[in-house]
Design an enzyme around this catalytic site. Structure first.
Site, PDB file in Angstrom:
ATOM      1  N   ASN A  72     -27.524 -39.627  27.058  1.00  0.00           N
ATOM      2  CA  ASN A  72     -27.860 -38.878  28.258  1.00  0.00           C
ATOM      3  C   ASN A  72     -27.941 -39.792  29.485  1.00  0.00           C
ATOM      4  OD1 ASN A  72     -28.750 -37.130  30.191  1.00  0.00           O
ATOM      5  ND2 ASN A  72     -30.578 -36.469  29.111  1.00  0.00           N
ATOM      6  N   ASP A  73     -29.052 -40.500  29.634  1.00  0.00           N
ATOM      7  CA  ASP A  73     -29.256 -41.317  30.829  1.00  0.00           C
ATOM      8  C   ASP A  73     -28.108 -42.297  31.091  1.00  0.00           C
ATOM      9  OD1 ASP A  73     -31.643 -40.117  31.443  1.00  0.00           O
ATOM     10  OD2 ASP A  73     -32.853 -41.574  30.341  1.00  0.00           O
TER      11      ASP A  73
END
Lengths: 464, 100
Positions: free
Chosen positions: A393-394
């Site tokens: 994600n990040d």
């Protein structure tokens, strides 16, 4: 065996350990390297037995305990699933730390055995070395236990912070230095026990404020500590093999911590002080209005991939949690049969420890020459048709490049958004570890696939 | 004047840090996990100290306070040595090249 001869053999095992690490420069030479390491260890142990030269009843006990440890170690090594590797490594660190503490204690209680003087009259240098070894060992032990509990999920991965935390840590650290000083002048065993006790406490307090996704740095740091503890003991025991190994392991862990910090564009102290991604930060972003996004199912995903000519796979911690690596490789096998070019893109801090994703992919029989690091592959996203983001994600968030206000601004990210289309497997739109929304979700070319990573991949296989 | 042996060991220590620095930078990032497990295994060479501690008293009374800590340290480092090397071996055997 004379002291000089055994010192030479210890030097040989030190050199073999260096070769063991050298072997890891490529997968082909790595197995040979590991073999060198084993030989080095055997030499060190045999030489120790020979230099003591007294084969009393004690040696039977030693062999007995050695075999118990060997049995447990071998059992763990064969049974452990690859997904549990981060907690295994943390567990191993804790054992090195505790062993260092125990050896330091026995040297303190019985200095004659190590030629360090008599109880109460231990040589000053040895006493300092011993205290350092014991203190660093104790910090490594309790810190690793906390890291283990967090990685295992027994303890919550979210940071635990309280007022005056850093002040308390600093105070304890200073008290250790003062204690060591007094210990050297009065040589009281009570002070030695207090020293060890406080060190245990520091290790504990140091790790509780650090969140789950910062674990790659924590594990590397503890790896480094275990090395320094071993080196401290090596000085006490006047043993070259231990000094060399301690220095190697210490610098190895330090380099890994550095690489991990750079992968997050954060300073080492920022990570160690902890509290990143804690509740206050994430709540800031919660009352945002809902932006439009596209969501799809396995059928859509299969259609997109079948018509692609190149696909880049971006795995993250979510893949490890869902144990999706085997399903993923099956999916890739089908795609390859259709002449679709496949590569894997690994962010340095993907997963919970350095190299975590690479091991999982290797376990699923993914050839290592299809797996690329961030710098090697980042330019290829612009030419790829599909990016399949599974559990990351990040590390894909374009905000890191565009928004200087963002907590992850400046972090190197994978340029996933440059792909013609992005398939993003995720259970919900919830923000990732950094507590921020991922702009990638709302891009024109992104298709969200809301499901468990493994289940979605299996469904795509059915539709291919 | 004779040089203190501690200074010798300190020199070895500092040089080893440099060796470690250059050797570890040459480790390929995909092998960072095996690197951690193998460093774990080799730092358990601390077992050397544990054995000395355990065998220190060659009297009948084998289980005095110093040797008990030695025996405990032997178990811990033996777990690490065998666990560390074997799990590294297991991981490394999984890294394969593309079949041509």
């Amino acid at each position: 065996m004379s002291a000089n001869l055994s010192a030479l053999f210890y030097l040989i095992s030190g050199v073999l350990f260096i070769l063991a690490l050298r072997g890891l420069s490529s997968p082909e030479t790595s197995r040979q390297g590991n073999f060198f390491g084993i030989i080095g260890m055997i030499i060190a142990i045999l030489v120790t037995f020979l230099s003591i030269g007294n084969f009393s009843i004690g040696i039977i006990y030693v062999l007995f305990f050695l075999l118990i440890g060997a049995f447990i170690g071998a059992l763990v090594a064969y049974k452990i699933p690859m997904t549990a590797m981060p907690e295994l490594v943390a567990g191993f660190h804790s054992l090195v730390g505790l062993a260092a503490v125990f050896v330091a204690i026995s040297a303190f209680v019985n200095p004659e055995a190590f030629d360090l003087g008599e109880p109460g009259k231990i040589k000053l240098v040895s006493l300092i070395e011993m205290s350092i070894g014991a203190a660093v060992g104790a910090i490594t032990f309790s810190g690793s236990v906390i890291a283990f509990l967090k990685l295992r999920g027994i303890m919550s991965g979210s940071p635990i912070i309280f007022k005056g935390q850093h002040f308390l840590n600093a105070l304890l650290l200073i008290s250790i230095i003062i204690l060591t000083f007094f210990l050297c002048s009065v040589q009281s065993s009570n002070l030695f026990w207090i020293l060890i006790g406080i060190s245990f406490l520091i290790g504990f307090l140091l790790i509780i404020p650090i969140g789950g996704a910062d674990m790659p740095v924590v594990i590397s740091m503890l790896n480094s500590y275990s090395g320094w503890a071993a080196a401290g003991i090596g000085f006490t025991l006047e043993n070259t093999a231990l000094v060399i190994t301690g220095a190697l392991v210490g610098s190895s862990g330090a380099i890994l911590s550095y690489i991990m910090c750079k992968g997050m564009n954060r300073s080492f102290f920022n990570v160690i002080l902890g509290g990143f991604g804690a509740t206050e930060q994430s709540s800031k972003y919660q009352n945002k209005e809902q932006k439009p996004f596209k969501s799809g199912n396995a059928e859509d995903a299969a259609f997109l991939m079948k018509n692609a000519s190149s696909v880049i796979i971006v795995p993250g911690y979510g893949m490890a949690v869902a144990q999706a690596q085997h399903a993923l490789r099956e999916m890739v096998d089908i795609l390859k049969k259709n002449d679709i070019k496949i590569s894997y893109a690994i962010h340095p801090v993907a997963g919970r420890m350095p190299g975590h994703m690479n091991v999982l992919l290797a376990e699923a029989n993914v050839p290592y020459d299809e797996v690329f690091e961030l710098e090697q592959i980042n330019n290829d996203f612009a030419n790829a048709d599909v990016a399949y983001v599974i559990g990351a994600n990040d590390v894909t968030n374009p905000v890191a490049k565009t928004d200087p206000q963002s907590p992850i601004y400046g972090m190197p990210v994978l340029d996933v958004e440059k792909c013609k289309s992005v398939l993003f497997v995720k259970r919900s739109l919830a923000p990732g570890y950094a507590g921020i929304d991922n702009d990638l979700f709302y891009k024109e070319n992104t298709l969200m696939l809301f499901a468990d990573a493994k289940k979605m991949t299996e469904d795509i296989i059915k539709n291919l | 004047m004779e040089i203190d042996p501690t200074i010798f060991r300190f020199s070895i220590f500092i040089l080893s840090i440099f060796v470690g620095y250059y050797v570890v930078w040459s480790v390929t990032p995909s092998l960072h996990t095996p690197l951690m497990s193998v460093t774990n295994a080799i730092s358990s060479v601390i077992i050397v100290g544990a054995i000395i501690a355990a065998l220190a008293n060659n009297t009948e009374n084998i289980l005095n306070s110093s040797s008990i800590f030695g025996f405990l340290a032997i178990i811990l480092s033996a777990i690490n040595i065998f666990g560390g090397f074997l799990v590294t071996q297991r991981m490394l055997s999984m890294y394969k090249r593309k079949k041509k």
